[in-house]
Design an enzyme around this catalytic site. Structure first.
Site, PDB file in Angstrom:
ATOM      1  N   LYS A 249     -13.758  -7.022  -7.461  1.00  0.00           N
ATOM      2  CA  LYS A 249     -13.777  -7.089  -6.697  1.00  0.00           C
ATOM      3  C   LYS A 249     -15.938  -7.287  -6.003  1.00  0.00           C
ATOM      4  CE  LYS A 249     -10.487  -5.202  -4.339  1.00  0.00           C
ATOM      5  NZ  LYS A 249      -9.646  -3.152  -3.479  1.00  0.00           N
TER       6      LYS A 249
ATOM      7  N   ASP B   6      -0.260  -0.205  -4.958  1.00  0.00           N
ATOM      8  CA  ASP B   6      -1.747  -0.361  -5.106  1.00  0.00           C
ATOM      9  C   ASP B   6      -1.408   1.480  -4.184  1.00  0.00           C
ATOM     10  OD1 ASP B   6      -4.443   0.637  -4.930  1.00  0.00           O
ATOM     11  OD2 ASP B   6      -5.279  -1.148  -3.308  1.00  0.00           O
TER      12      ASP B   6
ATOM     13  N   ASP C 241      -8.923  -0.037  -9.801  1.00  0.00           N
ATOM     14  CA  ASP C 241      -9.881  -0.515  -8.485  1.00  0.00           C
ATOM     15  C   ASP C 241     -10.841   0.244  -7.983  1.00  0.00           C
ATOM     16  OD1 ASP C 241     -10.582  -1.693  -6.796  1.00  0.00           O
ATOM     17  OD2 ASP C 241      -8.614  -1.568  -5.834  1.00  0.00           O
TER      18      ASP C 241
ATOM     19  N   GLU D 160      -2.428  -0.561  -8.864  1.00  0.00           N
ATOM     20  CA  GLU D 160      -3.707   0.176  -9.013  1.00  0.00           C
ATOM     21  C   GLU D 160      -3.661   0.807  -8.298  1.00  0.00           C
ATOM     22  OE1 GLU D 160      -5.505  -3.003  -6.260  1.00  0.00           O
ATOM     23  OE2 GLU D 160      -4.381  -3.499  -5.991  1.00  0.00           O
TER      24      GLU D 160
ATOM     25  N   LYS E  98       1.007  -1.579  -0.407  1.00  0.00           N
ATOM     26  CA  LYS E  98       0.041   0.255  -0.501  1.00  0.00           C
ATOM     27  C   LYS E  98       0.909   1.368  -0.117  1.00  0.00           C
ATOM     28  CE  LYS E  98      -4.212  -1.501  -0.139  1.00  0.00           C
ATOM     29  NZ  LYS E  98      -5.248  -1.434  -0.562  1.00  0.00           N
TER      30      LYS E  98
END
Ligand SMILES: [Mg+2]
Length: 373
Positions: A274, A199, A250, A225, A171
């Site tokens: 997702k 991400d 995303d 992402e 992250k």
């Protein structure tokens, strides 16, 4: 129990049970746009007149989808009024009904759709991935290091490698220099053989993204992402044009219509699908098919769901050839795992269950104690 087509046509939902499904985390989970202290989920159990029951989980992640456990419960109450008498096998037609009514609660619609598919698979006597024509009985998954100091994230990454993972999601999205430091510290610690992806969770402006991604090229990053705001499709395309690191959408892709918009705009190299954004297994599969037709690879990711919803997503991964990556580690930060059966998760691999339907259930003793709404 096996069902003929005539039997299947007669199955009716008799009741929708709604449970408050709270799962404590080992520690708060931090990303660029917010922190989660616990997974405050909702569990749906569908009962039918054919003796079959289906389970589904909603894992609302407020900083991303804007839903909460309370809005999901309100949506579940609305659903409870409209679906009794409907056939749970008719997932396409049900999606029309509840998808329009509850479109702002995709996690809850995902739970309901999962429960319907659980019943569909049981009626067919097959695990969902077999029903969908899939042939992958296991696949690799990454694991996520959420935001922390560079040293702390590198230490976590080393732990993941020791546990057998060879793909780590990092992250970022909180400060240009700090993000470079995070990546440098992790790459230095894990060495060249481990695949790293990042991400940014919308945390960068387009100009910061362009500059940072250029500087990150030397750390050998698989993809990035959602570098910029979900709503900024032009910005995403702009970043993609100059980025040496492939760009994955995303938060910009919820359902199939978003996927088509991104593909047409040539705004990204890949999509992160997702269950909790797509709002159904049905929609996840439609996104995968749209992407495949555009020659675009996908990842299937997650929020902070338990192994119940993760298993549902795993069936989708196992059924689509253009889903090249999986990020199905949501439960790994939980203090408890009340799921019986379901996907296996160890040494960086997910293994599909072979039972019919979802192939996962909740420990009856645990379920008994959950508050009912
Ligand atoms: Mg993401």
């Amino acid at each position: 129990m096996s069902f003929t087509s005539a039997d299947a046509a007669k199955i009716k939902i008799t009741a929708v049970d709604v449970f408050v499904y709270d799962l404590p985390l080992q520690q708060p989970f931090r990303i660029a746009i917010g922190t989660m202290e616990a997974a405050n989920d909702v569990l749906i159990r569908l009962r039918t007149d054919a003796g079959l029951t289906g389970l589904g989980e909603a894992c609302p992640f407020p900083p991303i989808t804007g839903e909460t456990q309370a809005t999901n419960i309100a949506a579940a109450k609305a659903l409870r009024e409209i679906v009794p008498g409907r056939n749970p096998l008719e997932v396409e037609s049900l999606l029309r009904t509840y998808g329009a009514l509850l479109h702002s609660n995709p996690s809850l619609t995902a739970a309901f759709d999962t429960a319907c598919h659980d019943i569909l698979g049981q009626a067919a006597g097959l695990p969902l991935y077999r029903l969908w024509g899939g042939d992958r009985t296991s696949f690799e998954t990454d694991i996520t290091a959420d935001l922390d100091t560079p040293a702390a994230m590198a230490e976590r990454a080393a732990g993941f490698v020791a546990a057998g993972f060879s793909m780590i999601k990092i992250k970022v999205g909180q400060g240009r220099e700090a993000d470079l430091e995070r990546l440098r510290a992790i790459r230095d610690t894990v060495g060249a053989g481990i695949r790293l992806q990042i991400d940014a969770n919308q945390g960068w402006s387009p100009s910061t993204a362009k500059d940072t991604l250029k500087k990150m090229e030397r750390f050998d990053v698989l993809f990035c992402e959602q570098p910029v705001l979900a709503s900024d499709i032009d910005g995403l395309r702009d970043v993609r044009r100059t980025s040496p690191i492939p760009v994955m959408a995303d938060e910009a892709v919820y359902g199939p219509a978003d996927a088509v918009r991104l593909i047409k705009a040539e705004a990204c190299d890949s999509l992160n699908i997702k269950l909790m954004k797509a709002g159904s297994l049905t929609a996840m599969r439609k996104i995968a098919h749209a992407a495949e037709a555009a020659n675009m690879p996908c990842m299937v990711g997650c929020m902070l769901e338990s192994r119940l919803a993760l298993t549902a997503a795993a069936h989708v991964v196992a059924s689509h050839r253009n889903i090249l990556w999986a990020d199905l580690d949501g439960h790994s930060s939980h203090r408890i795992d009340p799921v019986i059966g379901g996907m296996g998760f160890g040494r960086g691999r997910v293994t599909l269950p072979e039972g019919p339907g979802l192939g996962a259930s909740i420990d009856p003793a645990f379920l008994e104690k959950l508050p009912r709404v």
